[in-house]
Each structure stands twice: as structure tokens, then as C-alpha cells.
Design an enzyme around this catalytic site. Structure first.
Site, PDB file in Angstrom:
ATOM      1  N   ILE B  15      18.020 -10.129  10.644  1.00 48.90           N
ATOM      2  CA  ILE B  15      19.141  -9.554  10.277  1.00 48.90           C
ATOM      3  C   ILE B  15      19.551  -9.779   8.673  1.00 48.90           C
ATOM      4  O   ILE B  15      20.487  -9.110   8.190  1.00 48.90           O
ATOM      5  CB  ILE B  15      20.596 -10.324  10.836  1.00 48.90           C
ATOM      6  CG1 ILE B  15      20.410 -11.745  10.898  1.00 48.90           C
ATOM      7  CG2 ILE B  15      20.286  -9.788  12.283  1.00 48.90           C
ATOM      8  CD1 ILE B  15      21.558 -12.306  11.708  1.00 48.90           C
ATOM      9  N   GLY B  16      18.677 -10.453   7.875  1.00 46.00           N
ATOM     10  CA  GLY B  16      19.020 -10.311   6.585  1.00 46.00           C
ATOM     11  C   GLY B  16      17.887 -11.028   5.740  1.00 46.00           C
ATOM     12  O   GLY B  16      17.037 -11.924   6.300  1.00 46.00           O
ATOM     13  N   ALA B  19      18.074 -13.321  -1.354  1.00 47.83           N
ATOM     14  CA  ALA B  19      17.597 -14.459  -2.401  1.00 47.83           C
ATOM     15  C   ALA B  19      17.227 -15.724  -1.878  1.00 47.83           C
ATOM     16  O   ALA B  19      16.522 -16.706  -2.140  1.00 47.83           O
ATOM     17  CB  ALA B  19      18.141 -14.583  -3.555  1.00 47.83           C
ATOM     18  N   TYR B  20      18.093 -16.153  -0.813  1.00 42.99           N
ATOM     19  CA  TYR B  20      18.551 -17.665  -0.204  1.00 42.99           C
ATOM     20  C   TYR B  20      17.304 -17.510   1.117  1.00 42.99           C
ATOM     21  O   TYR B  20      17.674 -18.442   1.784  1.00 42.99           O
ATOM     22  CB  TYR B  20      19.757 -17.654   0.122  1.00 42.99           C
ATOM     23  CG  TYR B  20      20.530 -18.092  -1.112  1.00 42.99           C
ATOM     24  CD1 TYR B  20      19.613 -17.927  -2.563  1.00 42.99           C
ATOM     25  CD2 TYR B  20      21.691 -18.140  -1.108  1.00 42.99           C
ATOM     26  CE1 TYR B  20      20.580 -18.235  -3.527  1.00 42.99           C
ATOM     27  CE2 TYR B  20      22.513 -18.189  -2.141  1.00 42.99           C
ATOM     28  CZ  TYR B  20      22.094 -18.394  -3.504  1.00 42.99           C
ATOM     29  OH  TYR B  20      22.827 -18.634  -4.766  1.00 42.99           O
ATOM     30  N   GLY B  21      16.477 -16.776   1.244  1.00 45.44           N
ATOM     31  CA  GLY B  21      15.731 -16.850   2.442  1.00 45.44           C
ATOM     32  C   GLY B  21      16.149 -15.723   3.613  1.00 45.44           C
ATOM     33  O   GLY B  21      16.915 -15.213   3.353  1.00 45.44           O
ATOM     34  N   THR B  22      15.342 -16.015   4.454  1.00 43.06           N
ATOM     35  CA  THR B  22      15.440 -15.019   5.682  1.00 43.06           C
ATOM     36  C   THR B  22      16.468 -15.600   6.725  1.00 43.06           C
ATOM     37  O   THR B  22      16.355 -16.825   7.146  1.00 43.06           O
ATOM     38  CB  THR B  22      14.248 -14.779   6.256  1.00 43.06           C
ATOM     39  OG1 THR B  22      13.185 -14.309   5.118  1.00 43.06           O
ATOM     40  CG2 THR B  22      14.077 -13.595   7.050  1.00 43.06           C
ATOM     41  N   VAL B  23      17.361 -14.579   7.241  1.00 42.97           N
ATOM     42  CA  VAL B  23      18.157 -15.077   8.478  1.00 42.97           C
ATOM     43  C   VAL B  23      17.809 -14.056   9.463  1.00 42.97           C
ATOM     44  O   VAL B  23      17.545 -12.887   9.428  1.00 42.97           O
ATOM     45  CB  VAL B  23      19.426 -14.672   8.002  1.00 42.97           C
ATOM     46  CG1 VAL B  23      20.390 -15.135   9.072  1.00 42.97           C
ATOM     47  CG2 VAL B  23      20.008 -15.342   6.612  1.00 42.97           C
ATOM     48  N   LYS B  38      18.698 -19.481  10.155  1.00 43.64           N
ATOM     49  CA  LYS B  38      18.362 -19.240   8.668  1.00 43.64           C
ATOM     50  C   LYS B  38      17.290 -20.331   8.129  1.00 43.64           C
ATOM     51  O   LYS B  38      17.214 -21.482   8.520  1.00 43.64           O
ATOM     52  CB  LYS B  38      19.770 -19.712   7.777  1.00 43.64           C
ATOM     53  CG  LYS B  38      19.494 -19.546   6.345  1.00 43.64           C
ATOM     54  CD  LYS B  38      20.665 -19.786   5.805  1.00 43.64           C
ATOM     55  CE  LYS B  38      20.674 -19.456   4.624  1.00 43.64           C
ATOM     56  NZ  LYS B  38      21.982 -19.199   3.833  1.00 43.64           N
ATOM     57  N   ASP B 139      28.252 -18.204  -4.670  1.00 44.33           N
ATOM     58  CA  ASP B 139      27.760 -16.749  -4.514  1.00 44.33           C
ATOM     59  C   ASP B 139      28.712 -16.086  -3.638  1.00 44.33           C
ATOM     60  O   ASP B 139      28.187 -15.572  -2.580  1.00 44.33           O
ATOM     61  CB  ASP B 139      26.184 -16.832  -4.123  1.00 44.33           C
ATOM     62  CG  ASP B 139      25.717 -15.566  -4.270  1.00 44.33           C
ATOM     63  OD1 ASP B 139      25.848 -14.687  -4.880  1.00 44.33           O
ATOM     64  OD2 ASP B 139      24.750 -15.326  -3.221  1.00 44.33           O
TER      65      ASP B 139
END
Lengths: 385, 302
Positions: B15-16, B19-23, B38, B139
Site C-alpha cells: 500500500i505504500g 523513503a521510510y520503507g515499504t508498507v 511496515k 515528517d
């Protein structure tokens, strides 16, 4: 998220039990691992919180894994290593191993394999996963200090009581109490025990209201006397356990710890509620007086319990409340790292567990008590090895 | 992808990818509930798992125990596959269907004053909770403000700033500059006021339905800010050594906030301006903002 408290049945069906390790052996493994964490941490000047956190990780870890699969001393080092980082007192993995090695026999150290550091580092990930990254752990120490500040009574006795309760909290780490009860309850129970042993009488407490029967009603709910006594017994039992393989020089062991504490619970199996206004009757079936040892409590290191022994079992960083007792208890706060080991009054008054005697009543269970001031007959001191 | 270590979750779809990794959206096989997984990758140092990561994860777990209504719930932490020099872990959060950015898209006719007030209050409530736990979100943007089906805000994606730093360096995903405070753009030290700046930008967006400052670089972002708010006097320009000079900005044809959002009320304007204050030390705090007149006056539908 998992809860971290277990009932006694669950504790007896641990992974180790299912793996064929009997309960007594598992309790010994838990104690030995906890002790290595405390001794290693003390030697490295880590604080009591770091050591206690490491020990709680250790106990939690073995609710998911068997001692057969994960050797206890490697796990102990790993728990201390992780606790150091979490409590902001990090130590290098290799230094922890080095210190632990100095405290273990060569044979025991063989479980660390050819590359001890790699062994511990690999375990760190398994440990983290096992404890589900739940890293913040509270300990009874802070509650002990908080509660003590509210109690009113003889200041010197209060100070002794806090010191003694602190020692009991240290020792409780070697039991599975942290897997059974919240730190608040353990603090209450061990203060209750220390209060009895040091003959500290709670005259009144700050914040008292009409609903409070006991001082702890202010802090914890639904704590029965049975529960408190059960907790006290779990700690007291430590002092009657055998550590023979490690301390062959230990004084002879006592066969039945329960019988030595008739005032807490008679050995006829009936659980009696001990309440200050109704002291339990003396257990008539107890051993002949001559068989009752003068000093029934041994610390689990094999050294007898009086103050001097406590102090060396748990070196200074664990030995007492930080910076001495709570300031208001002692007037000007002493600028010493740990208070000098208290000379516990119960040393001179076996049996050590005396009940609260109603004012004016004759001292309870006087048969075993030597005349006041009479030195104990036999009190060898075995420094921990 | 593999979830050998997390048997209890079945991944459904991605779903996303930030920059902070994949969800991933996933199903908890035990409860049947949807969750957001996450994936976080942590480098292992000479001494194992870094203290920063341990500290941040344990703080996340601590926060969770407070059950704050405007904070997304952390349900579990699992381990991914074992790597040589990295730790892969999955943080399992409650799944919330939409974020504020899609919520705004779905309200193309705009929000009422009452709605804006309530959304703003909830954002500030969550941020005040983080700040009082010494967490700077760093952020905040509509994409990580989740909106529940009944219209309540839940903050996500906080508390792992230091852990994320590693992954940030590895990904080429562009981090949006639009909600960044001037002190961040100037590369200065920063603290909780950066989140207040972001909230200021977001509240304006609730009125105007489009982002306030859409810069393409640090410098461009700053000049877009100055175009609306005016350039601060030279005396306000930070004294620390910074590469961007005060006189490198020429601000002409200024447009003010009330021209960007004509439907704004006077108290909202005042609150927004105290959030979009150039000097972070003079910027309003979350707690002060919650006591601002904007939240105290009678709700008026505009």
C-alpha cells in the site's frame, strides 16, 4: 502483544519442562543465569536497573525456549548485553563475555563455543524476537522507594527496613516472581516481609484515607495476605536451597524451609492468613527446637544471610537504594554510593520471621529467640566464589 | 517477499512505498482484521542492534500503552528473514483505510469550518502527545495523517527517525519538502517546532484543498515560503554558519494567506500565522495552539 505474567501452572509447563527438564532443575538454571547477570553486571559497574532488566529478559526468554536448546550462560550474557543498550549503559559484547568468563569455570564456559561473541550476537536477534521488542521493564526498586517515602514510623527502623527490602528485591530476581506479579506488588510484599523482620511498625502513612486498612491499599488493589505471603515465601525459599555443586563448603542445608517459618504458614498444609491482630498459632508439629537451626536462611550463594553476606553477594551497585535511603529518611542525604550494609536486627532474633505483636502482648514465638543481645552461636561467613 | 517469521499475517498487497520503507496491507489470520505491515531494515553494527533503534522501538511500544486516540496503534513487532548484516523487522499497525491526502481529494467541495477545526484539533492533540513524550515527528504531511472511517485523525510514521536515517540514504525516493520548516531547509538544528510548521501548512491546505508551498528544491521551497509570508528581516536570519545567504532571495509579487484561502476566518488566520513563524523559538507550541481562540470560540459554519 503478549502479556508477560504467568500463573504457577504455566510456569510448570515451560518449554524446558516439556523438553524433559524437571522443575527444580529449571529453577536452578534460572537462578544461576540470573546470578551470572548480576555478578557480571556488578563487576562491570552496571546499575541495578540494567541488571534487573537483563534478568527479566532472561526469565521471559525461557518461557518460549528450552534450557536444552539455549545454554543458560550464553543467554545470560546476551540479556545483559541487550539490557545495557536499552538502559543507556552499553557495554561491549566482548567485555561482557570476558567478565562472565572470569566468573565461570572453564567447563561452563565451553557452551559459548568457538566464537563466543558471534554466539551472543546471533542470540541477540532471537532474544529480541522472543521478547517481542518489549524492552522497557519496570522493577520493584522504584516502587519500594516511592512507598517508603509515605510511611511514618521510627526513622531508623524504616531505613533498615528499606535496606532489607532492597536486598530482598535483589534476591527476588533469582526467582520467577517477575513472571508472576507486577513490580508494585512485589515491592509491597517484600516491604511487608522486611517490615516484619526488622520490626518496623507502620504507625501511619501519608495519603491515608478511611478506606485504607493497610498502607499498601493506597497503591495496589486486591492484594490478599495469602498473596503477600506466597511472594515472601518464594524469596525466602531461595535461602534454603542447595547450591552444593558450586559451593561444596556451604554449611549444612536445612531440609524444610517451611518448617522454619511457622509464623508465616504452618506446615500442616492449612493456609492461614496472617494478620497482625490474629497471629497464627505456633506449629506444634515443627521440628524439635534443637533441630531448628539458629540461622535458617542461607543466601543462595551458600553464605549465611547476615548483613555482611548480603553486601558481598550483591556488590555495592545492587546493595542499597541509590545514594542512600530516601533523603527525608536520613536527614541530610549521605554522599555515599550505597549505604553501609545494615546490621539487621533479625540476626539476633531467630526465628527471623516475627509477627506483629499486639501492643502489650508477650512476644510471639519466643522459644527460639535467644536472650536479647546474645550473639548467635554459629555464624560462619563464606565469601561468594 | 517472505514472511517466514510472521506466520500469523498474510500479506495482501503493497500500500505504500516511501523513503521510510515499504508498507503492506495484510490480514491477521488469528483475528481476521486488516493490519498495516511496515517493513523496516536496520543495519547491524559492530555491537549488534544499534541503541537508537532499540530506543525508538521501545518508545513506540511505550507510547502504545497510553491508547491515545490520535495515534495509530502498534499491534506487534515481528522479525523478517535473517540477513547477514541487517535486521529486517515488521511493525504491525492497525490498518486505517485512508489518509488525509485522499480524504482531501474526496472532499472537492471543501470542508466546513467545524470540520477544519476538529481535524486541526486532533492533529495538534496527537502532536502534543508526541512532543510531551519527546518525540519529534519530523515528517508530518497529509500522507501520514490517517483518517478513520468516522473522520478522526490518527498520526502514523513517527518515532523511527533515527532508525530510518539508514534507509533514507539507500532509497532514491524523493522526500517531500512541502511541509518542511525553514530551519530544516537551512540545515540547522531543529526540534519540536518543525512539526508545528508542518501543521500550519496542513491547516491551510484544509481550507484551500491544495498544498501551500510546492517547492522543488530546498532553495525553491524557501523562496515559495517567503513569497507568501514575506522574507524575514536580516536580523532574524540565523547566525549559524549556513550556506544559504539572506540576500540570495528576491521576493516580489507577494501573495498573502487570505488570498490563497478566502474562506478563512480571522482566528484561524491568527493561529496559522503563529504556526508559520520563521523563528522556531517564537513559533507557537502544540499545547499553546490547542488553547488558541480558534479552538475556543463557538463553532461557526463557513
Amino acid at each position: 502483544m503478549p502479556g508477560w505474567y504467568y500463573d504457577k501452572k504455566e510456569l510448570r509447563h515451560s518449554p524446558s519442562a516439556q523438553d524433559g527438564i524437571d522443575y527444580k532443575t529449571e529453577m536452578r538454571y534460572r537462578k544461576e543465569g540470573a546470578r551470572l547477570i548480576i555478578n557480571t553486571g556488578s563487576k562491570m559497574d552496571l546499575g541495578y536497573n540494567t541488571m534487573a532488566t537483563g534478568v527479566v529478559y532472561y526469565h521471559r526468554f525461557y518461557m518460549f525456549h528450552s534450557f536444552k536448546q539455549f545454554p543458560r550462560y550464553v543467554t545470560a550474557c546476551c540479556c545483559l548485553f541487550l539490557a545495557g543498550k536499552v538502559e543507556e549503559t552499553p557495554k561491549k559484547c566482548k567485555d561482557i563475555i570476558k567478565t562472565a568468563k572470569s566468573l565461570l569455570t572453564d567447563q561452563k564456559f565451553t557452551t559459548f563455543g568457538e566464537d563466543p561473541k558471534e554466539e551472543v550476537m546471533t542470540l541477540e536477534r532471537i532474544l529480541l524476537q522472543t521478547i517481542k521488542f518489549d524492552l522497557q521493564v519496570e522493577h520493584p526498586y522504584q516502587y519500594l522507594l516511592k512507598y517508603a517515602k509515605c510511611l511514618k514510623g521510627d526513622k531508623q527502623k524504616l531505613q533498615k527496613m528499606v535496606q532489607m527490602a532492597w536486598t530482598f528485591v535483589n534476591d527476588s530476581l533469582c526467582t520467577t516472581l517477575a513472571l508472576q506479579w507486577e513490580p508494585e506488588i512485589i515491592a509491597v510484599a517484600l516491604m511487608y516481609l522486611a517490615g516484619k523482620l526488622s520490626k518496623f511498625e507502620v504507625v501511619d502513612w501519608m495519603g491515608r484515607n478511611t478506606k485504607h486498612c493497610r498502607w499498601w491499599d493506597m497503591f495496589v488493589e486486591d492484594v490478599t495476605m495469602d498473596l503477600l505471603e506466597d511472594i515472601c515465601h518464594q524469596v525466602l525459599d531461595l535461602y534454603s536451597q542447595s547450591d552444593a555443586p558450586i559451593h561444596p563448603d556451604s554449611p549444612p542445608l536445612h531440609s524444610n524451609a517451611k518448617q522454619q517459618m511457622p509464623s508465616l504458614r504452618p506446615s500442616n498444609g492449612q493456609e492461614k492468613t496472617l494478620s497482625p491482630d490474629r497471629p497464627p498459632s505456633v506449629n506444634a508439629k515443627g521440628p524439635p527446637l534443637s533441630d531448628v537451626p539458629q540461622f535458617p536462611y542461607q543466601t543462595f550463594t551458600g553464605a549465611p544471610p547476615p548483613a555482611a553476606a548480603y553486601a558481598s553477594v550483591f556488590p555495592s551497585s545492587m546493595a542499597g537504594p541509590p545514594g542512600g535511603p530516601p533523603p527525608h529518611l536520613s536527614g541530610p542525604p549521605p554522599h555515599i554510593a550505597a549505604p553501609p550494609p545494615a546490621v539487621f536486627s533479625y540476626v539476633n532474633h531467630p526465628p527471623p520471621f516475627s509477627t506483629v505483636v499486639p501492643p502489650g502482648a508477650p512476644p510471639y514465638f519466643p522459644a527460639n529467640a535467644p536472650p536479647p543481645g546474645q550473639p548467635p552461636q554459629h555464624r560462619p561467613y563464606y565469601p561468594p566464589q | 517477499m517472505s514472511f517466514e517469521k510472521s506466520h500469523t499475517y498474510e500479506a495482501l498487497n503493497r500500500i505504500g512505498r516511501g523513503a521510510y520503507g515499504t508498507v503492506y496491507k495484510a490480514k491477521d489470520k488469528k483475528t481476521g482484521n486488516d493490519v498495516a505491515l511496515k517493513r523496516v531494515c536496520v543495519p547491524l553494527s559492530e555491537d549488534g542492534i544499534p541503541m537508537n533503534t532499540l530506543r525508538e522501538i521501545s518508545l513506540l511500544r511505550q507510547l502504545n500503552t497510553h491508547d491515545h486516540p490520535n495515534i495509530v496503534r502498534l499491534l506487534d513487532v515481528c522479525h523478517g528473514q535473517q540477513m547477514e548484516r541487517e535486521l529486517i523487522m515488521y511493525l504491525v499497525f492497525e490498518h486505517v483505510e485512508q489518509d488525509l491526502s485522499t480524504y482531501i481529494e474526496r472532499h472537492s467541495k471543501g470542508f466546513s469550518g467545524v470540520q477544519i477545526r476538529s481535524l486541526s484539533r486532533e492533529i495538534l492533540n496527537g502532536v502534543d502527545f508526541l512532543h510531551s513524550n519527546r518525540i519529534v515527528h519530523r515528517d508530518l504531511k497529509p500522507q501520514n495523517l490517517l483518517v478513520t472511517h468516522d473522520g478522526h485523525i490518527k498520526l502514523a510514521d513517527f518515532g523511527l527517525a533515527k532508525t530510518y536515517d539508514f534507509e533514507m540514504k539507500l532509497t532514491s525516493v524523493v522526500v517531500t519538502l512541502w511541509y518542511r520548516a525553514p530551519e530544516v531547509l537551512l540545515g540547522l538544528t531543529y526540534a519540536t517546532p518543525v512539526d508545528i510548521w508542518s501543521i500550519g501548512c496542513i491547516i491551510v491546505e484544509l481550507y484551500s484543498l491544495k498544498p501551500l508551498f510546492c517547492g522543488e528544491s530546498d532553495g525553491d521551497q524557501l523562496s515559495k515560503i517567503f513569497r507568501v509570508l514575506g522574507k524575514p528581516p536580516e536580523s532574524e536570519w540565523p547566525e549559524e554558519n549556513i550556506s544559504i545567504k539572506w540576500n540570495s532571495f528576491n521576493v516580489n509579487s507577494q501573495i498573502s494567506i487570505d488570498r490563497i484561502c478566502p474562506n478563512i476566518c480571522e482566528t484561524a488566520y491568527d493561529l496559522i500565522m503563529s504556526m508559520l513563524t520563521f523563528n522556531p523559538k517564537r513559533r507557537i507550541t502544540a499545547l499553546e495552539a490547542l488553547n488558541h481562540r480558534f479552538f475556543l470560540e463557538e463553532p461557526i459554519n463557513t
